[in-house]
Design an enzyme around this catalytic site. Structure first.
Site, PDB file in Angstrom:
ATOM      1  N   SER A 260       6.689   8.746  12.951  1.00  0.00           N
ATOM      2  CA  SER A 260       6.497  10.142  13.352  1.00  0.00           C
ATOM      3  C   SER A 260       5.016  10.443  13.599  1.00  0.00           C
ATOM      4  CB  SER A 260       7.032  11.052  12.259  1.00  0.00           C
ATOM      5  OG  SER A 260       6.297  10.827  11.081  1.00  0.00           O
TER       6      SER A 260
ATOM      7  N   CYS B 221      13.275   6.914  20.303  1.00  0.00           N
ATOM      8  CA  CYS B 221      12.076   7.707  20.585  1.00  0.00           C
ATOM      9  C   CYS B 221      12.017   8.161  22.035  1.00  0.00           C
ATOM     10  CB  CYS B 221      10.842   6.891  20.233  1.00  0.00           C
ATOM     11  SG  CYS B 221      10.861   5.267  20.992  1.00  0.00           S
TER      12      CYS B 221
ATOM     13  N   GLU C 213      10.910  17.146  17.806  1.00  0.00           N
ATOM     14  CA  GLU C 213      11.830  16.025  17.981  1.00  0.00           C
ATOM     15  C   GLU C 213      12.965  16.135  16.959  1.00  0.00           C
ATOM     16  OE1 GLU C 213      10.164  12.270  16.820  1.00  0.00           O
ATOM     17  OE2 GLU C 213      11.227  11.249  18.429  1.00  0.00           O
TER      18      GLU C 213
ATOM     19  N   LYS D 140       5.800  -4.217   7.400  1.00  0.00           N
ATOM     20  CA  LYS D 140       6.602  -3.384   6.479  1.00  0.00           C
ATOM     21  C   LYS D 140       7.702  -2.696   7.271  1.00  0.00           C
ATOM     22  CE  LYS D 140       6.471   0.993   5.053  1.00  0.00           C
ATOM     23  NZ  LYS D 140       7.904   1.272   4.852  1.00  0.00           N
TER      24      LYS D 140
HETATM   25  P1  NDP Z   1       8.129   8.059   9.553  1.00  0.00           P
HETATM   26  O1  NDP Z   1       6.819   8.469  10.101  1.00  0.00           O
HETATM   27  O2  NDP Z   1       8.706   8.854   8.461  1.00  0.00           O
HETATM   28  O3  NDP Z   1       8.049   6.573   8.976  1.00  0.00           O
HETATM   29  C1  NDP Z   1       7.647   5.485   9.757  1.00  0.00           C
HETATM   30  C2  NDP Z   1       7.176   4.356   8.858  1.00  0.00           C
HETATM   31  O4  NDP Z   1       6.030   4.786   8.137  1.00  0.00           O
HETATM   32  C3  NDP Z   1       8.210   3.967   7.801  1.00  0.00           C
HETATM   33  O5  NDP Z   1       8.118   2.580   7.557  1.00  0.00           O
HETATM   34  C4  NDP Z   1       7.755   4.760   6.601  1.00  0.00           C
HETATM   35  O6  NDP Z   1       8.188   4.221   5.388  1.00  0.00           O
HETATM   36  C5  NDP Z   1       6.257   4.657   6.742  1.00  0.00           C
HETATM   37  N1  NDP Z   1       5.507   5.698   6.063  1.00  0.00           N
HETATM   38  C6  NDP Z   1       5.926   6.913   5.637  1.00  0.00           C
HETATM   39  N2  NDP Z   1       4.897   7.587   5.072  1.00  0.00           N
HETATM   40  C7  NDP Z   1       3.818   6.779   5.135  1.00  0.00           C
HETATM   41  C8  NDP Z   1       2.468   6.896   4.720  1.00  0.00           C
HETATM   42  N3  NDP Z   1       1.999   7.986   4.117  1.00  0.00           N
HETATM   43  N4  NDP Z   1       1.632   5.864   4.966  1.00  0.00           N
HETATM   44  C9  NDP Z   1       2.057   4.748   5.584  1.00  0.00           C
HETATM   45  N5  NDP Z   1       3.339   4.569   5.992  1.00  0.00           N
HETATM   46  C10 NDP Z   1       4.204   5.575   5.772  1.00  0.00           C
HETATM   47  O7  NDP Z   1       9.112   7.937  10.775  1.00  0.00           O
HETATM   48  P2  NDP Z   1      10.644   7.577  10.745  1.00  0.00           P
HETATM   49  O8  NDP Z   1      10.851   6.292  10.034  1.00  0.00           O
HETATM   50  O9  NDP Z   1      11.402   8.747  10.271  1.00  0.00           O
HETATM   51  O10 NDP Z   1      10.958   7.290  12.268  1.00  0.00           O
HETATM   52  C11 NDP Z   1      11.256   8.263  13.186  1.00  0.00           C
HETATM   53  C12 NDP Z   1      10.072   8.506  14.071  1.00  0.00           C
HETATM   54  O11 NDP Z   1       9.649   7.295  14.691  1.00  0.00           O
HETATM   55  C13 NDP Z   1      10.411   9.432  15.212  1.00  0.00           C
HETATM   56  O12 NDP Z   1       9.381  10.362  15.365  1.00  0.00           O
HETATM   57  C14 NDP Z   1      10.469   8.515  16.412  1.00  0.00           C
HETATM   58  O13 NDP Z   1      10.204   9.135  17.633  1.00  0.00           O
HETATM   59  C15 NDP Z   1       9.425   7.518  16.069  1.00  0.00           C
HETATM   60  N6  NDP Z   1       9.610   6.292  16.837  1.00  0.00           N
HETATM   61  C16 NDP Z   1       8.723   6.029  17.834  1.00  0.00           C
HETATM   62  C17 NDP Z   1       8.885   4.910  18.634  1.00  0.00           C
HETATM   63  C18 NDP Z   1       7.894   4.593  19.706  1.00  0.00           C
HETATM   64  O14 NDP Z   1       7.923   3.469  20.198  1.00  0.00           O
HETATM   65  N7  NDP Z   1       7.049   5.498  20.108  1.00  0.00           N
HETATM   66  C19 NDP Z   1      10.017   3.993  18.442  1.00  0.00           C
HETATM   67  C20 NDP Z   1      10.879   4.361  17.338  1.00  0.00           C
HETATM   68  C21 NDP Z   1      10.681   5.487  16.591  1.00  0.00           C
HETATM   69  P3  NDP Z   1       9.659   4.535   4.825  1.00  0.00           P
HETATM   70  O15 NDP Z   1      10.552   4.793   5.966  1.00  0.00           O
HETATM   71  O16 NDP Z   1      10.022   3.305   4.133  1.00  0.00           O
HETATM   72  O17 NDP Z   1       9.506   5.717   3.967  1.00  0.00           O
END
Ligand code: NDP
Length: 531
Positions: free
Chosen positions: A230, A286, A386, A178
């Site tokens: 996140s 990240c 962050e 997804k």
């Molecule tokens: P989110 O946690 O908001 O979303 C991440 C994914 O989870 C998206 O596909 C989102 O869907 C989905 N999601 C949201 N809510 C739920 C839920 N309740 N259950 C299951 N899936 C859910 O993060 P962001 O997309 O805003 O990304 C930013 C974050 O990602 C930052 O904290 C960053 O540091 C981290 N990150 C970490 C990396 C690493 O390798 N450690 C690399 C890249 C980013 P949708 O977006 O479609 O709502």
């Protein structure tokens, strides 16, 4: 601008409309235009269909395929992604505004990840445990897990897709991915390439928002979930897994990575690398080093050089239209992310001293100025949380011990960097920093062959390298007990009886074979016995 692109979901090697009938909308963060209001969002029935398809492929055409054939399919897929990298990148750039050069690099890295893991597909070995004088033999074999799912953040859908799907496939699993609703289009466009390389059901792509992700994390037939996003959502994923089938979970979460610049550092290099890390993908990375700790004697010099480095990007017109090939820095991903970053700018102005930037950039699009705050209160939200934008805080220190303490004063532990000319100090301090990765005289950017992932609340599990493959394998131990034949417990009469039975059986086999041969020969020479 807009070309045609796929907005349905991809299951069993076909694009299909989501049975949920739900759709979502994407606007360009560069100028607000509508990209699509018809992106399909997978619901419960859609996820069930994807799981069924993946399960069939796992039990048959992909999971039972010879590993060499799996490797060939993955090599081919890697080549196709590489060829189309820029076209795929364009779709993500349209949706989330990151510079097309950055997103193209993302698809090239994704292709390399498939190449890397294709090379490992036929090299998965177990071990044999040598028995003690009385104990059994043990064979430990490493097996695939089953249907795996991946959920990605939006900053580089391409790499997040490949980090999760490539090792899963190499190990013999099948996958459902997804992408984030902010950047699903590039990964979704992989459908025809997937169809060209893999049996139906091997890779399935289900767009949707958090609800779709929750369905995957809660599904009873999915055995493994790899999540990037996140820390807050990561906690939920773990909970869904615990409340459903205790599926395996790996979490790549947020960071607030420190950068320690010692008094013997090359300040020009430190400033250039800090600017690069702050601006790449508009700070939406990240591993970005967002907390700078610098020796007090070089702090002012560093800030001056950092400002020059930011100005240089501006002067070469590299901030702007993300679809232009010369652009290095685009807008933030969407209105929510823009509002979030602006709110942190206000917090910084209250809790610290603004030294560079501090506002939106221009009036069109979701652009912000690269921003630096100095002397921010240690308990300020901008020092602890962050931001995920081009915003850093700079704090001075006097001693190495103080720098280490400041760097570790966070709930995160994803990456870190150190600037020093002393290798002894670099190694000494590296040991003390609580992090999953650390760069010396550079900022940390993940590479193919090395594991990447966090400690503390940056998550657990690793992506990349052999560690990334191991997350998609489980061991099975087969114990073999030697059954000894003990002649002294068998009577002479037993042996004679057995010998006699053996003789009778052999005689009947030989006779029927001989008779059969004779019949065949007679038939072949017109009924004459020839031998
Ligand atoms: P989110 O946690 O908001 O979303 C991440 C994914 O989870 C998206 O596909 C989102 O869907 C989905 N999601 C949201 N809510 C739920 C839920 N309740 N259950 C299951 N899936 C859910 O993060 P962001 O997309 O805003 O990304 C930013 C974050 O990602 C930052 O904290 C960053 O540091 C981290 N990150 C970490 C990396 C690493 O390798 N450690 C690399 C890249 C980013 P949708 O977006 O479609 O709502």
């Amino acid at each position: 601008m807009a070309s045609t692109f796929e907005t349905r979901i991809f299951i069993n090697n076909e694009y299909v409309e989501a049975k949920s009938k739900d759709v979502f909308t994407i606007h360009s963060p560069a100028d607000g235009t509508l990209i699509s209001d018809q992106v399909h969002s997978a619901g419960e029935q859609d996820i069930d269909a994807a799981v069924d398809a993946a399960q069939k492929a796992f039990k048959g055409s992909w999971g039972r395929q010879d590993p060499i054939e799996r490797a060939k399919a993955m090599f081919k897929f890697a080549d196709l992604i590489r060829e189309k990298a820029q076209d795929l990148a364009r779709l993500d750039t349209l949706a989330m505004g990151s510079a097309i050069s950055t997103q193209t690099m993302g698809y090239r890295i994704a292709a390399d990840l498939f190449t890397y893991y294709a090379g490992l597909a036929d090299k998965i070995h177990g071990e044999a445990i040598y028995p003690t004088s009385t104990g059994p033999y043990k064979i430990v074999q490493r097996e695939p897990i089953g249907v795996c799912a991946g959920i990605g953040a939006w900053n580089v859908s391409s790499i997040l897709f490949a980090w999760k799907v490539a090792p899963a496939l190499a190990a013999g699993n099948t996958s459902i991915f997804k992408p984030s609703e902010k950047a699903p289009l590039g990964v979704l466009a992989l459908g025809p390439m997937i169809k060209e390389c893999f049996p139906p059901g091997t890779i399935n792509i289900v767009n949707g928002a958090g609800k779709t992700g929750a369905l995957l994390a809660s599904h009873m037939q999915i055995r493994q979930i790899a999540f990037t996003g996140s820390t807050a959502t990561g906690r939920k994923i773990q909970e869904y897994a615990a409340k459903s089938n205790l599926k395996r979970v790996s979490l790549e979460l947020g960071g607030k990575s420190p950068s320690i610049i010692f008094e013997d550092a090359d300040v020009d290099l430190a400033a250039a690398k800090t600017a690069e890390s702050t601006l790449m993908n508009t700070g939406q990375i990240c591993a970005m080093a967002s907390r700078v700790y610098i020796h007090e004697t070089i702090a002012d010099d560093f800030i001056l050089r950092l400002k020059k480095a930011f100005d240089a990007v501006d002067q070469r017109n590299a901030i702007g239209d993300p679809l232009a090939e010369t652009t290095e820095v685009g807008p933030l991903a969407d209105q929510a992310q823009f509002d979030r970053v602006l709110s942190f700018l206000e917090i910084g102005k209250t809790d610290g001293e603004l030294v560079i930037g501090g506002a939106r950039r221009g009036q069109t699009g979701l652009f912000v100025q690269p921003t630096v705050f100095k002397n921010v209160a240690r308990d300020s939200r901008i020092a602890k949380e962050e931001v995920f934008g081009p915003v850093i805080t700079v704090q001075v220190f006097q001693t190495e011990e103080e720098a280490i303490k400041l760097a570790n004063d966070t709930v995160y532990g994803l990456s870190a960097c150190l600037y020093t000319k002393s290798i002894a100090r670099a190694l000494r301090v590296s040991r003390e920093i609580e992090t999953g990765s650390i760069a010396i005289n550079d900022w940390y950017f993940p590479s193919l062959g090395a594991p990447f992932g966090g400690v503390k609340q940056s998550g657990y599990g690793r992506e990349g390298g052999m560690e990334g493959l191991n997350d998609y394998l489980q061991t099975k131990t087969i114990q073999i007990k030697e059954v000894a034949v003990l002649p002294n417990k068998r009577s002479r009469a037993d042996c004679q009886r057995n010998q006699h039975q053996y003789y009778l059986v052999m005689k009947s086999i030989l006779r029927s074979t001989f008779d059969g041969n004779v019949r065949k020969r007679r038939a072949s020479v017109g009924g004459q016995l020839v031998s």
